[in-house]
Write an enzyme that holds these catalytic residues in place. Structure first.
Site, PDB file in Angstrom:
ATOM      1  N   LYS A 129       0.827  -1.210   0.000  1.00  0.00           N
ATOM      2  CA  LYS A 129       0.000   0.000   0.000  1.00  0.00           C
ATOM      3  C   LYS A 129       0.864   1.264   0.000  1.00  0.00           C
ATOM      4  O   LYS A 129       1.906   1.316   0.656  1.00  0.00           O
ATOM      5  CB  LYS A 129      -0.962   0.009   1.189  1.00  0.00           C
ATOM      6  CG  LYS A 129      -0.312  -0.001   2.572  1.00  0.00           C
ATOM      7  CD  LYS A 129      -1.379  -0.178   3.638  1.00  0.00           C
ATOM      8  CE  LYS A 129      -0.790  -0.208   5.034  1.00  0.00           C
ATOM      9  NZ  LYS A 129      -0.205   1.057   5.473  1.00  0.00           N
ATOM     10  N   GLY A 161      -1.844   5.533  13.165  1.00  0.00           N
ATOM     11  CA  GLY A 161      -1.702   5.822  11.747  1.00  0.00           C
ATOM     12  C   GLY A 161      -2.468   4.850  10.883  1.00  0.00           C
ATOM     13  O   GLY A 161      -3.633   5.051  10.547  1.00  0.00           O
ATOM     14  N   CYS A 162      -1.811   3.764  10.501  1.00  0.00           N
ATOM     15  CA  CYS A 162      -2.387   2.843   9.521  1.00  0.00           C
ATOM     16  C   CYS A 162      -3.569   2.054  10.057  1.00  0.00           C
ATOM     17  O   CYS A 162      -4.479   1.717   9.299  1.00  0.00           O
ATOM     18  CB  CYS A 162      -1.301   1.907   8.997  1.00  0.00           C
ATOM     19  SG  CYS A 162       0.027   2.794   8.136  1.00  0.00           S
ATOM     20  N   ILE A 163      -3.583   1.747  11.346  1.00  0.00           N
ATOM     21  CA  ILE A 163      -4.742   1.052  11.916  1.00  0.00           C
ATOM     22  C   ILE A 163      -5.946   1.979  11.901  1.00  0.00           C
ATOM     23  O   ILE A 163      -7.032   1.624  11.424  1.00  0.00           O
ATOM     24  CB  ILE A 163      -4.450   0.565  13.347  1.00  0.00           C
ATOM     25  CG1 ILE A 163      -3.293  -0.440  13.356  1.00  0.00           C
ATOM     26  CG2 ILE A 163      -5.706  -0.037  13.974  1.00  0.00           C
ATOM     27  CD1 ILE A 163      -3.541  -1.700  12.577  1.00  0.00           C
ATOM     28  N   THR A 166      -7.112   2.655   8.263  1.00  0.00           N
ATOM     29  CA  THR A 166      -7.775   1.489   7.674  1.00  0.00           C
ATOM     30  C   THR A 166      -9.173   1.312   8.244  1.00  0.00           C
ATOM     31  O   THR A 166     -10.117   0.993   7.509  1.00  0.00           O
ATOM     32  CB  THR A 166      -6.926   0.230   7.897  1.00  0.00           C
ATOM     33  OG1 THR A 166      -5.674   0.378   7.207  1.00  0.00           O
ATOM     34  CG2 THR A 166      -7.633  -1.015   7.393  1.00  0.00           C
TER      35      THR A 166
END
Length: 229
Positions: A129, A161-163, A166
């Site tokens: 990603k 961030g990414c958690i 998402t």
């Protein structure tokens, strides 16, 4: 007792304030589940790395979930990492300026390879990603839609961030999102706690991992979805 209280994410008064404002409802579980393992690669999991942290506990709990899921044939697993060309031709300048660590995330390097302890299987998808959300500019949505998934369990890093990103995208696309609190981590303890509270309030259900494992063990098998012609 709510998941927020269980994990010390804010006091009762704060939770009550959010509940009164119409936040922190429960999305619950749907009919078909997938497990998304976010960015458990070298750059994030080695404390000596620029963006690294001690995620041994998180990794242990992810492996517990993988063990339960792999005993079934109806819960697909999708791994993600982030990687860019060594020429930075696919890395926008604004990203390099805001997050200089991205310049180290070179495709093919150890920094972007999944940690071997995850023991990724050949049939388990690996998505590269370009941004925080596993959904942004990837084929994750197509993978989930093709298998009629309506619920995603989101684990990995980083919570802030990414958690979080998402989970926000999952809600935007109409998926139920479940976050086992002990299976996500962050380099900042305060950011981790604050974002778990906010994720639970806005985007997903943050649950104790034992509750998630228990649910997976009890839920009826739905049968694997095949997409071949």
């Amino acid at each position: 007792m709510t998941a927020v209280q269980t994990h010390g994410l804010g006091n009762r008064d704060l939770l009550d304030q959010y509940l009164a404002a119409g936040f922190a409802g429960s999305v619950g579980w749907g009919e078909r589940v997938a497990l998304l393992v976010i960015d458990m690669a070298g750059a994030w999991t080695r404390p000596d790395e620029m963006i690294g942290a001690d995620l041994d506990g998180v990794l242990h709990n992810i492996r517990r979930l993988l063990e339960v899921v792999r005993e079934r044939d109806d819960i697909p697993v999708v791994f993600t990492t982030m990687a860019y060309d060594e020429t930075y031709s696919d890395l926008p300048l604004v990203t390099r300026l805001k997050t200089p660590h991205s310049e180290r995330m070179i495709r093919g390097s150890e920094r972007v390879r999944l940690v071997p302890e995850l023991d990724r299987r050949p049939h388990e998808a690996l998505i590269e990603k370009p941004r925080a959300s596993a959904f942004f500019n990837t084929n994750l949505l197509s993978i989930l839609v093709a298998q009629r998934i309506d619920t995603v369990i989101v684990v990995g890093c980083s919570t802030s961030g990414c958690i979080r990103s998402t989970c926000e995208s999952a809600l935007d696309y109409g998926f139920r999102a479940i976050v086992p609190a002990e299976a996500v981590g962050d380099r900042s303890a305060s950011a981790h706690e604050a974002n778990l509270f906010d994720i639970n309030a806005r985007y997903a259900d943050v649950l104790p991992i034992e509750e998630v494992i228990d649910h997976l063990g009890r839920r009826p098998r739905t049968g694997a979805v095949t997409t071949g012609g």
